[in-house]
Design a protein around this motif. Structure first.
Motif, PDB file in Angstrom:
ATOM      1  N   ASP A  64      97.913 -17.443  70.446  1.00 53.55           N
ATOM      2  CA  ASP A  64      96.393 -16.463  71.634  1.00 53.55           C
ATOM      3  C   ASP A  64      96.135 -15.053  70.603  1.00 53.55           C
ATOM      4  OD1 ASP A  64      97.597 -18.440  73.513  1.00 53.55           O
ATOM      5  OD2 ASP A  64      98.454 -17.318  74.543  1.00 53.55           O
ATOM      6  N   GLY A  65      95.204 -14.506  70.159  1.00 58.21           N
ATOM      7  CA  GLY A  65      94.663 -13.644  69.245  1.00 58.21           C
ATOM      8  C   GLY A  65      93.537 -13.380  69.811  1.00 58.21           C
ATOM      9  N   SER A  66      93.108 -12.297  68.938  1.00 57.23           N
ATOM     10  CA  SER A  66      92.117 -11.527  68.835  1.00 57.23           C
ATOM     11  C   SER A  66      91.644 -11.324  68.082  1.00 57.23           C
ATOM     12  CB  SER A  66      92.254 -10.267  70.534  1.00 57.23           C
ATOM     13  OG  SER A  66      92.840  -8.891  69.094  1.00 57.23           O
ATOM     14  N   LEU A  67      90.019 -11.646  68.219  1.00 55.14           N
ATOM     15  CA  LEU A  67      89.726 -11.356  66.476  1.00 55.14           C
ATOM     16  C   LEU A  67      87.860 -10.159  67.330  1.00 55.14           C
ATOM     17  CD1 LEU A  67      88.826 -15.264  65.271  1.00 55.14           C
ATOM     18  CD2 LEU A  67      90.159 -13.371  64.548  1.00 55.14           C
ATOM     19  N   ASP A  68      87.629  -9.501  65.781  1.00 54.24           N
ATOM     20  CA  ASP A  68      86.648  -8.873  66.040  1.00 54.24           C
ATOM     21  C   ASP A  68      85.240  -9.797  65.726  1.00 54.24           C
ATOM     22  OD1 ASP A  68      87.901  -6.201  67.207  1.00 54.24           O
ATOM     23  OD2 ASP A  68      87.669  -5.830  65.068  1.00 54.24           O
ATOM     24  N   LEU A  69      84.062  -9.386  66.506  1.00 53.65           N
ATOM     25  CA  LEU A  69      82.829 -10.417  66.581  1.00 53.65           C
ATOM     26  C   LEU A  69      81.417  -9.402  66.801  1.00 53.65           C
ATOM     27  CD1 LEU A  69      82.327 -13.917  68.113  1.00 53.65           C
ATOM     28  CD2 LEU A  69      80.785 -12.051  68.997  1.00 53.65           C
ATOM     29  N   ARG A  70      80.938 -10.014  65.694  1.00 48.51           N
ATOM     30  CA  ARG A  70      79.828  -9.196  65.890  1.00 48.51           C
ATOM     31  C   ARG A  70      78.384 -10.343  66.603  1.00 48.51           C
ATOM     32  NH1 ARG A  70      79.085  -4.629  61.040  1.00 48.51           N
ATOM     33  NH2 ARG A  70      79.389  -7.304  59.255  1.00 48.51           N
ATOM     34  N   PHE A  71      77.588  -9.905  66.477  1.00 47.91           N
ATOM     35  CA  PHE A  71      76.287 -10.769  65.924  1.00 47.91           C
ATOM     36  C   PHE A  71      75.183  -9.899  64.951  1.00 47.91           C
ATOM     37  CE2 PHE A  71      76.967 -11.316  70.125  1.00 47.91           C
ATOM     38  CZ  PHE A  71      77.561 -12.467  70.808  1.00 47.91           C
ATOM     39  N   ALA A  72      74.864 -10.685  64.610  1.00 43.48           N
ATOM     40  CA  ALA A  72      74.020 -10.539  62.990  1.00 43.48           C
ATOM     41  C   ALA A  72      72.467  -9.038  63.813  1.00 43.48           C
ATOM     42  CB  ALA A  72      72.832 -11.469  62.279  1.00 43.48           C
ATOM     43  N   ARG A  73      72.212 -10.214  64.781  1.00 41.11           N
ATOM     44  CA  ARG A  73      70.620  -8.994  64.725  1.00 41.11           C
ATOM     45  C   ARG A  73      71.705  -7.294  65.772  1.00 41.11           C
ATOM     46  NH1 ARG A  73      66.293 -12.758  67.690  1.00 41.11           N
ATOM     47  NH2 ARG A  73      65.666 -13.512  65.523  1.00 41.11           N
ATOM     48  N   LEU A  74      72.894  -7.716  66.055  1.00 41.63           N
ATOM     49  CA  LEU A  74      73.230  -6.341  67.051  1.00 41.63           C
ATOM     50  C   LEU A  74      74.962  -5.641  66.321  1.00 41.63           C
ATOM     51  CD1 LEU A  74      72.886  -4.531  69.772  1.00 41.63           C
ATOM     52  CD2 LEU A  74      73.965  -6.541  70.739  1.00 41.63           C
ATOM     53  N   ALA A  75      74.239  -5.582  64.831  1.00 39.80           N
ATOM     54  CA  ALA A  75      75.924  -5.368  63.707  1.00 39.80           C
ATOM     55  C   ALA A  75      75.918  -4.309  64.205  1.00 39.80           C
ATOM     56  CB  ALA A  75      75.251  -5.132  62.400  1.00 39.80           C
ATOM     57  N   GLU A  76      75.662  -3.718  64.883  1.00 35.48           N
ATOM     58  CA  GLU A  76      76.459  -1.708  65.144  1.00 35.48           C
ATOM     59  C   GLU A  76      77.277  -2.157  66.664  1.00 35.48           C
ATOM     60  OE1 GLU A  76      72.738  -2.335  67.451  1.00 35.48           O
ATOM     61  OE2 GLU A  76      73.030  -2.671  65.655  1.00 35.48           O
ATOM     62  N   VAL A  77      77.095  -3.092  67.052  1.00 34.89           N
ATOM     63  CA  VAL A  77      78.234  -3.467  68.293  1.00 34.89           C
ATOM     64  C   VAL A  77      79.299  -4.663  67.732  1.00 34.89           C
ATOM     65  CG1 VAL A  77      78.281  -4.191  70.805  1.00 34.89           C
ATOM     66  CG2 VAL A  77      76.638  -2.955  69.911  1.00 34.89           C
ATOM     67  N   THR A  78      80.044  -4.008  68.035  1.00 37.49           N
ATOM     68  CA  THR A  78      81.567  -5.065  68.120  1.00 37.49           C
ATOM     69  C   THR A  78      82.470  -5.316  68.737  1.00 37.49           C
ATOM     70  OG1 THR A  78      82.343  -3.896  65.539  1.00 37.49           O
ATOM     71  CG2 THR A  78      83.660  -5.453  66.642  1.00 37.49           C
ATOM     72  N   PHE A  79      82.349  -6.983  68.811  1.00 39.15           N
ATOM     73  CA  PHE A  79      83.277  -7.367  70.429  1.00 39.15           C
ATOM     74  C   PHE A  79      84.406  -7.705  70.360  1.00 39.15           C
ATOM     75  CE2 PHE A  79      78.920  -7.677  71.568  1.00 39.15           C
ATOM     76  CZ  PHE A  79      78.440  -7.614  72.655  1.00 39.15           C
ATOM     77  N   ASP A  80      85.551  -6.922  71.045  1.00 38.34           N
ATOM     78  CA  ASP A  80      87.244  -7.625  70.605  1.00 38.34           C
ATOM     79  C   ASP A  80      87.422  -8.954  71.493  1.00 38.34           C
ATOM     80  OD1 ASP A  80      89.927  -8.015  69.954  1.00 38.34           O
ATOM     81  OD2 ASP A  80      90.215  -5.924  71.344  1.00 38.34           O
TER      82      ASP A  80
END
Length: 107
Positions: A64-80
């Motif tokens: 179990d872990g978490s990763l920060d992810l972002r979408f190229a078209r929405l690079a200023e928003v990061t999802f954990d």
């Protein structure tokens, strides 16, 4: 459907990854060997869980872990996002982006 995302690697940079979006998946999953190849931080603790797939239920070792992810078209928003790192699948299997996991962050 496939979607290109960027995942924060262990060095703090961003690594492009192509994921399969699964609208029925409760969690996002990635093969542990692929995570190693991509230079991602891999959790050391493991546990056994029952994983339900189209082929049925299988007991498997996960991390179990978490990763920060972002979408190229929405690079200023990061999802954990919470991820299951699966030791039982090979590195050539695309990561699965569980839509339920992502929707929980947006609501």
């Amino acid at each position: 459907a496939d979607v290109g995302v960027e995942v924060r690697n262990a060095a703090g940079g961003w690594t492009p990854v192509k994921c399969l979006v699964d609208t029925g998946a409760s969690f996002s999953t990635i093969a542990t060997p692929l995570a190693r190849q991509l230079g991602l931080a891999i959790p050391s603790d493991t546990s056994w869980v029952d994983v339900e797939t189209a082929d049925g239920t299988t007991a498997t070792i996960v991390r179990d872990g978490s990763l920060d992810l972002r979408f190229a078209r929405l690079a200023e928003v990061t999802f954990d996002l919470l991820w299951l790192f699966r030791d039982d699948i090979p590195a050539d299997v695309r990561p699965v982006l569980g839509l339920h996991n992502l929707i929980d962050l947006m609501t």
